[in-house]
Design a protein around this motif. Sequence first.
Motif, mmCIF file in Angstrom:
data_model
loop_
_atom_site.group_PDB
_atom_site.id
_atom_site.type_symbol
_atom_site.label_atom_id
_atom_site.label_comp_id
_atom_site.label_asym_id
_atom_site.label_seq_id
_atom_site.Cartn_x
_atom_site.Cartn_y
_atom_site.Cartn_z
ATOM 1 N N ASP A 1 -69.845 -26.675 -3.758
ATOM 2 C CA ASP A 1 -71.136 -26.691 -2.857
ATOM 3 C C ASP A 1 -71.711 -25.475 -2.802
ATOM 4 N N SER A 2 -70.857 -24.381 -2.865
ATOM 5 C CA SER A 2 -71.792 -22.965 -2.638
ATOM 6 C C SER A 2 -72.499 -22.747 -3.834
ATOM 7 N N ALA A 3 -72.263 -23.287 -4.974
ATOM 8 C CA ALA A 3 -72.911 -22.895 -6.250
ATOM 9 C C ALA A 3 -74.213 -23.091 -6.445
ATOM 10 N N ILE A 4 -75.139 -22.316 -6.712
ATOM 11 C CA ILE A 4 -76.537 -22.509 -7.127
ATOM 12 C C ILE A 4 -76.826 -22.682 -8.676
ATOM 13 N N ARG A 5 -76.472 -21.735 -9.436
ATOM 14 C CA ARG A 5 -76.608 -21.299 -10.716
ATOM 15 C C ARG A 5 -75.426 -20.831 -11.513
ATOM 16 N N PHE A 6 -75.104 -21.733 -12.781
ATOM 17 C CA PHE A 6 -74.008 -21.254 -13.738
ATOM 18 C C PHE A 6 -74.687 -20.590 -14.915
ATOM 19 N N ASP A 7 -74.213 -19.815 -15.450
ATOM 20 C CA ASP A 7 -74.457 -19.363 -16.979
ATOM 21 C C ASP A 7 -73.083 -19.804 -17.448
ATOM 22 N N VAL A 8 -73.397 -20.842 -18.647
ATOM 23 C CA VAL A 8 -72.168 -21.611 -19.152
ATOM 24 C C VAL A 8 -72.127 -21.264 -20.917
ATOM 25 N N THR B 1 -73.922 -20.796 -27.592
ATOM 26 C CA THR B 1 -74.988 -20.765 -26.714
ATOM 27 C C THR B 1 -74.704 -20.527 -25.343
ATOM 28 N N VAL B 2 -75.455 -19.844 -24.585
ATOM 29 C CA VAL B 2 -75.285 -19.516 -23.319
ATOM 30 C C VAL B 2 -76.531 -20.239 -22.504
ATOM 31 N N LEU B 3 -76.084 -21.292 -21.730
ATOM 32 C CA LEU B 3 -76.960 -22.084 -20.823
ATOM 33 C C LEU B 3 -77.102 -21.614 -19.381
ATOM 34 N N SER B 4 -78.286 -21.228 -18.901
ATOM 35 C CA SER B 4 -78.393 -21.353 -17.551
ATOM 36 C C SER B 4 -78.929 -22.606 -16.906
ATOM 37 N N THR B 5 -78.124 -22.793 -15.667
ATOM 38 C CA THR B 5 -78.262 -24.307 -15.139
ATOM 39 C C THR B 5 -79.292 -24.500 -14.263
ATOM 40 N N ALA B 6 -79.933 -23.602 -13.536
ATOM 41 C CA ALA B 6 -80.914 -23.553 -12.350
ATOM 42 C C ALA B 6 -81.607 -22.196 -12.356
ATOM 43 N N SER B 7 -82.342 -22.298 -11.240
ATOM 44 C CA SER B 7 -83.161 -21.276 -10.727
ATOM 45 C C SER B 7 -81.944 -20.278 -10.176
ATOM 46 N N ASP B 8 -82.243 -19.070 -9.652
ATOM 47 C CA ASP B 8 -81.399 -18.329 -9.038
ATOM 48 C C ASP B 8 -81.308 -18.294 -7.567
#
Length: 520
Positions: A165-172, A178-185
């Motif tokens: 619940d503390s997470a905003i974005r992951f780089d996965v 491939t590196v995927l960013s999941t959201a804004s920062d």
Amino acid sequence: MATLASDNPLAPVRKAVGDTPLLTDAESLALYSHDVLSKGAEPLAVFRPASVEQLAAGIGAATGAGIAIVPRGGGMSYTGGYLYSGGPFLLVDTAALDRVIEVNETDMTVTVEAGISWDALHRALAPKGLRVMAWGTLSGIRASIGGGMSQNGVFWGAARGTAVDSAIRFDVVLADGTVLSTASDFFRPYGPDLTSLFAADCGAFGVKARVTLRLVREAEAFAYGSFSFYNHAGLLRAMSEIARAELASESFAFDPFLQAQRMKRDSLAKDAKQLGNMLKSQAKSGGMFKALKEGAKVALAGRSFLEGVPFSLHCIAEGRHQSAVDADMKRIGEIVREQGGKPVENSIPKILRANPFPPPNSMLGPEGERWVPVHGFLPHSKLVAAWERLEALWAENAGEMERLKVETGALIAATGRTSCLIEPVFFWPGRHNPLHHHAVEADHMAKLVAAPDNPEANALVDRLKAEVIAIFREMGAIHLQVARTYPLKESHSPEGWAILEALKQQVDPNGLMNPGSLGL
């Protein structure tokens, strides 16, 4: 899918990343094939990348060669999350990815590499008067942020939610590199929530490389309370009401057996470092006179204050103003009395809050016994019934448990307005594995009894664990650290499960990213 080269299967990975980040020595392979409870197959190598770019290159090269990827966080798991026996695989250890990339005090976010521990991040933020919203588990001296985002976890800041619940974005890093960013920062969600899709995935969808988390300001005022109860029903009702009223940032309890186990361990009051940390914490929030007074009370109380206490409840209230948190603790005391409890010396929450990430010595019992937990999150309305189902299970198996010296206790923790965690733990005589020798402090390990392997007791613990999970399943419980232990598919509708399978196919079409985790 590429055919695995049997003569030199790591050649494509070595070509992509070199030899340095690959561990192939016997000691490393043995260590990384164990979790707290079990053993899996040994990996071809342990891959410890020094950068996100190297992580992505190594994963892409491995899967391109038909090698499965199995990610590992801090290694404090007990649900088989990084244990695999389905074929050749590369175990990814992100421990070297441990940088704090940015602390944004204006937007109240922090971005870190996924291998940093909860403890290291907490220490980095403390001088700024900041912390993460839900700020880690008790194993946080070793447990990593990436592992917490993949497995989920809860303890510190539980009133505000679980770790993810503390997470905003992951780089996965996906299976093909491939590196995927999941959201804004700075905010989520913006439309359908990609961050949530990768949260608590146990590495089935990808390897977390970077994480952006929400920050909050550290509290300036604290109040602590400890209470005794003579029965489980009063304890559980009190915990539920305290949680619904949002009076405590943390509220946790021990049953009689687990409490006795904790009291057998070295006295917290005799540990100069922990007591010193408590004095510093008290001085910061209440001045040196209060610190010395509270320190003296803890030292004098020792461990005797919990003798004869069947169940103990420990609460921490925090906020901006001392008068406000004192009022919250007063109300907690009133709720306790309404449910038949009474106050006792509050040493445990004071010491624990000042030393939030202790060494993981409790992954073995006080006399060297093997230890493993199993858990379920339940709504407040089902807690008493669930507890009584567990008591009935122990009673049904009392003869076998006594014969094989298998003992049980339980940790209970409120996890917000709607739910509570019940975590039974098992202790039994058995052989220590390489992870125990690696993680437990050497001077502590030297004091413990080394027992031989105990297949019969191991089998009984496995059976009882499965029966606990079945009870929780019947009662509609949910779980963290799903991995290869908890029944996720059975908790979903066929339509919901089909969506997860479709996502798995999209991000991992060849089924090489932690195969079998989550049941996918």
